[in-house]
Design a protein around this motif. Structure first.
Motif, PDB file in Angstrom:
ATOM      1  N   UNK A  91       0.889  -1.171   0.000  1.00  0.00           N
ATOM      2  CA  UNK A  91       0.000   0.000   0.000  1.00  0.00           C
ATOM      3  C   UNK A  91       0.919   1.210   0.000  1.00  0.00           C
ATOM      4  N   UNK A  92       1.277   1.677  -1.206  1.00  0.00           N
ATOM      5  CA  UNK A  92       2.316   2.707  -1.332  1.00  0.00           C
ATOM      6  C   UNK A  92       1.958   3.985  -0.591  1.00  0.00           C
ATOM      7  N   UNK A  93       0.683   4.364  -0.615  1.00  0.00           N
ATOM      8  CA  UNK A  93       0.283   5.605   0.042  1.00  0.00           C
ATOM      9  C   UNK A  93       0.578   5.553   1.547  1.00  0.00           C
ATOM     10  N   UNK A  94       0.501   4.329   2.120  1.00  0.00           N
ATOM     11  CA  UNK A  94       0.803   4.151   3.555  1.00  0.00           C
ATOM     12  C   UNK A  94       2.257   3.706   3.760  1.00  0.00           C
ATOM     13  N   UNK A  95       3.070   3.781   2.686  1.00  0.00           N
ATOM     14  CA  UNK A  95       4.507   3.457   2.752  1.00  0.00           C
ATOM     15  C   UNK A  95       4.778   1.977   3.014  1.00  0.00           C
ATOM     16  N   UNK A  96       3.843   1.130   2.644  1.00  0.00           N
ATOM     17  CA  UNK A  96       3.991  -0.299   2.931  1.00  0.00           C
ATOM     18  C   UNK A  96       4.349  -1.086   1.671  1.00  0.00           C
ATOM     19  N   UNK A  97       5.458  -1.824   1.729  1.00  0.00           N
ATOM     20  CA  UNK A  97       5.843  -2.714   0.636  1.00  0.00           C
ATOM     21  C   UNK A  97       6.800  -2.116  -0.370  1.00  0.00           C
ATOM     22  N   UNK A  98       7.122  -0.815  -0.238  1.00  0.00           N
ATOM     23  CA  UNK A  98       7.956  -0.156  -1.249  1.00  0.00           C
ATOM     24  C   UNK A  98       9.419  -0.577  -1.136  1.00  0.00           C
TER      25      UNK A  98
END
Length: 700
Positions: free
Chosen positions: A265-272
């Motif tokens: 979930x890029x908006x929540x900075x997750x997984x980038x």
């Protein structure tokens, strides 16, 4: 003592990567996080705030969409990543096309709710055309309706890809907490924090162990299909080392038979950050790919250039940008050799010698001056005034011509006139500069009406062009209503003889040609052949006939639209030793071709668009009825969640103003996308109406 690595000269540590997807899948959001986590930017710019680093154009910031591909360079784990963020809107497909031509790998983004959407499919096919290795990232796992497994299955079914998860999510929607890394077999949790989610590693939760082991087995099985050593371990039940698994996945990804799938979930900075690891681990460096192949400018032979600084220079210009401060900026990908500031280079596509003024490493609209661009690098050049998109830059001593870039034809046009006499001269110059930037934007003047027509890929495309004229070039224009880019072609084959004889005292004009014209397949353009024997018409005059036919094809004899998909064969003719000339044969070719076309019969062609509408289920009936009334052909209707999805093919002429119609039909809850599919014949009665209206327009 530790050896210092020079990333700029170690080409194996370079990754030329693009980010591509359907509109609103989160490309720019992912790119902004990549810049933040790699330390390239110290603040995350949000698309909805108009502050995204890579969306630097005013129009991008206002509309919250990406219009032009933006390049930047950043670093992760001692690797240099040259990153290009591409648009998702179909009107700007040229930006994706030219980016994929020069990239070594790409990240394909998919929305966890929307799955494989139309433009995602289009860019996936573009990547396949250029043989670009891909990794997939399922974004927006925190959104209601997120379905990771469903999207993976869609990638397999709709794109025919061997999509294999290398992570699986822990939870979904509001409960999305992290991922299970199947290579490391551990859980990664993302805890919310002001400066991006912090990573916390932990054992895999008991409830997910069985699922994780099954996913790990599938990953190793698929990765080992081309790796005998790993397959042997897998069959014997041994657990392979992490390096062995990464090496096998990397080889399979570069080979094109394995698509690693990640999620976040890029908006929540997750997984980038896990995505960044995958870019380094699985996508190729320039040395992992076959050497680039070009041709000799004059000899019909292949030339191979290996990705090395020591090889002769070979670079491809893939984008031209008009910069108000420094003039023309040419983006290049260097395939071999070193491009140096101040040196003279050879444009083999246009046979011109040019001097490299300055070189830049780009960061969206910011530039950092460099002295050299090495093999495998992407950068920008100032000073190449005569270089255009698709041109090859090389050394004069060792010339090579690289394969250029093909772009789709514009399908929609509008007439533009300057708002005042002061704007007249500025308009032509400004449009020329914009046309140099964008190969899918063309400018031409209607010979009969004198109107200047600009053509592009869609209404939004032309809207942006008109806006840029006003803001960037300070040119005020008035524009007409959008026009469909019709084409003409012939119905059948015919043989025709034409003599062009003029005697006006002194030297006359004489040209005589017999030619056969016939229709060719859709999208084949124009073909010219000669079957002349015995030197009845010289080679020079045959070229003049071909030029005359091309002149005539600019405005067809049916309604004055450009002609396509015609083959002309010169079978016989004669020339006069005194009265024959280039001009006489050029006139003969043009006049004779037009007469032959009338004899063969003509038909009007129109662009047909692939349309996908997403709307509430209760609106499906009224939408399909509306599309059918527009001469549309419904291709497929399906339900996904509580929404209906309609795929149809509809003539572009019927789609103007459709956004408002759909809004009314669905109370504002419907959306649609549309892209060019092919040209097809207009029904005869309607064609006659269009032709009559065009003739009336030209005489009024």
């Amino acid at each position: 003592m530790a050896v210092k690595i020079d990333i700029r000269t170690d080409i194996s540590r370079v990754r030329n990567v693009g980010v591509m997807a359907h509109i609103d899948a989160g490309k720019t959001t992912v790119t902004e996080r990549i810049l933040f986590f790699t330390g390239k930017s110290h603040k995350i710019g949000e698309v909805h705030d108009g502050e995204a680093t890579m969306d630097w154009m005013v129009q991008e910031q206002e509309r919250g969409i990406t219009i032009t591909s933006a390049a930047t360079t950043t670093y992760w784990r001692d690797h240099r990543i040259n990153l290009i963020d591409t648009p998702g809107h179909v009107d700007f497909t040229a930006e994706v096309e030219r980016s994929l031509r020069v990239l070594d790998g790409t990240v394909a983004l998919f929305c966890a709710v929307g799955g494989v959407q139309p433009q995602a499919e289009t860019v996936w096919r573009q990547a396949e055309k250029y043989g670009v290795p891909r990794i997939a990232f399922v974004n927006k796992m925190d959104r209601t309706g997120a379905d990771f497994e469903g999207v993976v299955e869609e990638i397999r079914q709709e794109l025919g890809a061997n999509a294999v998860p290398v992570v699986i999510p822990i939870g979904a929607e509001a409960d999305f907490a992290g991922v299970i890394d199947l290579v490391e077999m551990k859980a990664i949790y993302y805890d919310d924090a002001p400066q991006g989610a912090t990573i916390r590693e932990a054992p895999i939760p008991g409830a997910l162990i069985e699922k994780a082991r099954a996913a790990e087995a599938l990953m190793i099985e698929r990765a080992s299909e081309q790796d005998d050593h790993l397959m042997e371990k897998f069959l014997e039940g041994e657990t392979p080392a992490r390096d062995e698994v990464v090496r096998a996945i990397r080889a399979a990804t570069i080979g094109g038979w394995f698509i690693p799938v990640l999620c976040g979930a890029a908006f929540k900075n997750k997984g980038v950050r896990r995505l960044l690891d995958a870019i380094v681990d699985y996508l190729p460096s320039p040395v992992d790919l076959p050497p680039v192949i070009g041709a000799h400018r004059e000899e019909n032979r292949e030339i191979v250039r290996h990705p090395s600084d020591n090889a002769p220079l070979a670079a491809l210009a893939f984008k031209v940008q008009a910069d108000r401060h420094i003039g023309k900026l040419t983006y290049v990908r260097v395939y071999s050799g070193i491009l140096k500031t101040g040196e003279h280079v050879y444009n083999s596509s246009r046979d011109v010698r040019q001097r490299v003024g300055r070189l830049f490493e780009m960061h969206a609209n910011d530039r950092q001056a460099v002295e050299t661009l090495h093999a495998g690098e992407v950068g920008a050049v100032v000073g190449l005034a005569d270089t255009f998109t698709g041109d090859t830059i090389c050394s004069e001593e060792r010339p090579i011509v690289l394969e250029s870039i093909e772009f789709p034809v514009p399908v929609i046009g509008v007439a533009v006139t300057p708002a005042s006499t002061d704007d007249r001269d500025k308009l032509a110059a400004s449009l020329q500069r914009l046309a140099e930037e964008d190969p899918t934007f063309t400018v031409w003047t209607d010979r009969e009406t004198g109107e200047m027509i600009i053509s592009g890929m869609g209404e939004l495309h032309l809207e942006i062009i008109l806006d840029r004229l006003k803001r960037e070039f300070n040119v005020a224009v008035r524009s007409g209503r959008p026009q469909v880019a019709y084409r003409e072609t012939i119905l059948g084959g015919v043989t025709h003889e034409h003599r062009h004889v003029k005697q006006t005292g002194g030297r006359g004009q004489y040209a005589h040609a017999v030619f056969r014209i016939e229709p060719t397949g859709p999208g084949t353009g124009f073909q010219f052949e000669d079957e002349i024997s015995g030197g009845k018409i010289s080679r020079e005059y045959l070229r003049a006939i071909e030029r005359g036919i091309l002149d005539a094809m600019v405005e067809g004899p049916y309604a004055g639209y450009p002609m396509v998909d015609v083959k002309a064969v010169i079978t016989d003719g004669s020339m006069h030793e005194v009265d024959s000339s280039d001009q006489a044969f050029r006139t003969c070719g043009a006049m004779g071709f037009r007469e032959a076309c009338r004899k063969a019969g003509l038909q009007l062609l129109e662009p047909v668009m692939s349309v996908e509408v997403t709307a509430p289920e209760e609106c499906i009936g009224s939408i399909t009825g509306n599309l059918a009334a527009k001469r549309g052909m419904i291709v497929h209707v399906e339900t996904k969640g509580n929404a209906g999805i309609i795929r149809a093919r509809v003539p572009l002429a019927e789609m103007f103003g459709y956004a408002s119609e759909l809004r009314n039909l669905t109370s504002g809850r419907g959306t649609f996308t549309m892209h060019f599919e092919h040209y097809e014949a207009v029904p005869y009665a309607l064609a006659e109406e269009i032709v009559a209206a065009r003739r009336k327009e030209k005489t009024s």
